[in-house]
Scaffold this active site. Structure first.
Site, PDB file in Angstrom:
ATOM      1  N   HIS A  10       0.824  -1.209   0.000  1.00  0.00           N
ATOM      2  CA  HIS A  10       0.000   0.000   0.000  1.00  0.00           C
ATOM      3  C   HIS A  10       0.862   1.266   0.000  1.00  0.00           C
ATOM      4  O   HIS A  10       1.719   1.428   0.864  1.00  0.00           O
ATOM      5  CB  HIS A  10      -0.898  -0.014   1.240  1.00  0.00           C
ATOM      6  CG  HIS A  10      -1.928   1.056   1.266  1.00  0.00           C
ATOM      7  ND1 HIS A  10      -2.211   1.778   2.400  1.00  0.00           N
ATOM      8  CD2 HIS A  10      -2.764   1.527   0.305  1.00  0.00           C
ATOM      9  CE1 HIS A  10      -3.175   2.643   2.147  1.00  0.00           C
ATOM     10  NE2 HIS A  10      -3.526   2.517   0.879  1.00  0.00           N
ATOM     11  N   HIS A  52      -1.434  11.780  -1.994  1.00  0.00           N
ATOM     12  CA  HIS A  52      -2.756  11.312  -1.574  1.00  0.00           C
ATOM     13  C   HIS A  52      -3.677  12.454  -1.206  1.00  0.00           C
ATOM     14  O   HIS A  52      -4.844  12.489  -1.592  1.00  0.00           O
ATOM     15  CB  HIS A  52      -2.628  10.350  -0.392  1.00  0.00           C
ATOM     16  CG  HIS A  52      -3.943   9.824   0.103  1.00  0.00           C
ATOM     17  ND1 HIS A  52      -4.736  10.514   1.005  1.00  0.00           N
ATOM     18  CD2 HIS A  52      -4.619   8.678  -0.182  1.00  0.00           C
ATOM     19  CE1 HIS A  52      -5.830   9.817   1.244  1.00  0.00           C
ATOM     20  NE2 HIS A  52      -5.778   8.697   0.538  1.00  0.00           N
TER      21      HIS A  52
END
Length: 248
Positions: A10, A52
């Site tokens: 991830h 992000h």
């Protein structure tokens, strides 16, 4: 419907390195992972970068927005110090540089298109166009060497579909809603990506029986990983590269 690796790191390195950086990609590789997931959004001048959050403050010091900052200036920001002092000075990487690194080292990519608010279609189109250029030498039938786009934004994925139809797509849903199949059909998606916390065995079976790949985020215990794999889940990403090995 899922020819890709089963366990994916991830944001590159999970809890072991600052997310969405080249240091994270190296960390994942060092721990034996041949597959990574990361987030891509656009700078002010329309350059795809790994990030992000649309606003600074969590992974980069300072105030401001990615969409209001030139790519050259983003690259000067420190994306590592927040994580640990030994990562101080780690820059915000360009998407193109991360793709080159991953291709050089044989690392497969799940590219999450993460548009800033209001830039959904543009982000999907630009990321898709650049990806198509970066993978111009890869045959369409060679799926394992092409990345997989994913996004929570239907508009971004639809734009990516129109711009680069040969790059496969997976639709991200926090909870699987009743219209999931219609959405995947419209996107011509190969997989559904969803939060494992809301997934049930029955829903997993329904998705698999319909012929789609099924990917879950973010699974951080071996026990839960084993459970959902028994349900038919094809793959998952994890932050705990120290607990769940790539060959789990």
């Amino acid at each position: 419907m899922w020819p890709y690796p089963k366990v994916i790191a991830h944001r590159g390195g999970g809890t072991l390195a600052p997310e969405n950086t080249l240091a994270a990609m190296r960390c994942g590789q060092e721990h034996g992972f041949a597959a990574v997931e990361f987030d891509v959004m656009l700078s002010k001048d329309g350059v795809p970068v790994l990030m992000h959050d649309p606003e600074f403050g969590r992974t980069v010091v300072g105030s401001g927005r990615v969409a209001d900052t030139l790519a050259a200036d983003l690259q000067q920001l420190d994306a590592g110090k927040w994580f640990a002092d030994n990562f101080k000075g780690e820059p915000v990487p360009l998407y193109a540089d991360v793709v080159r690194f991953c291709r050089q080292h044989g690392i497969w990519m799940n590219v999450e298109i993460k548009p800033s608010p209001g830039a959904e279609e543009e982000t999907g189109r630009v990321v898709a166009e650049q990806t198509q250029t970066l993978f111009a030498d890869v045959a369409v039938v060679d799926a394992l060497h092409l990345p997989l786009f994913s996004s929570f934004s239907f508009a971004a994925l639809m734009a990516a579909k129109h711009a680069a139809p040969t790059i496969p797509r997976g639709f991200l849903m926090d909870k699987v809603t009743p219209d999931w199949k219609a959405s995947l059909q419209e996107l011509a998606a190969k997989a559904l990506h969803t939060n494992h916390k809301h997934l049930t065995a029955d829903t997993a079976r329904e998705i698999k029986d319909a012929g789609y790949g099924l990917f879950c985020y973010t699974v951080n215990t071996p026990e839960r990983a084993t459970e959902i794999l028994h349900w038919g889940v094809d793959a998952f990403c994890t932050d705990r590269l120290d607990l769940i090995p790539a060959d789990f």
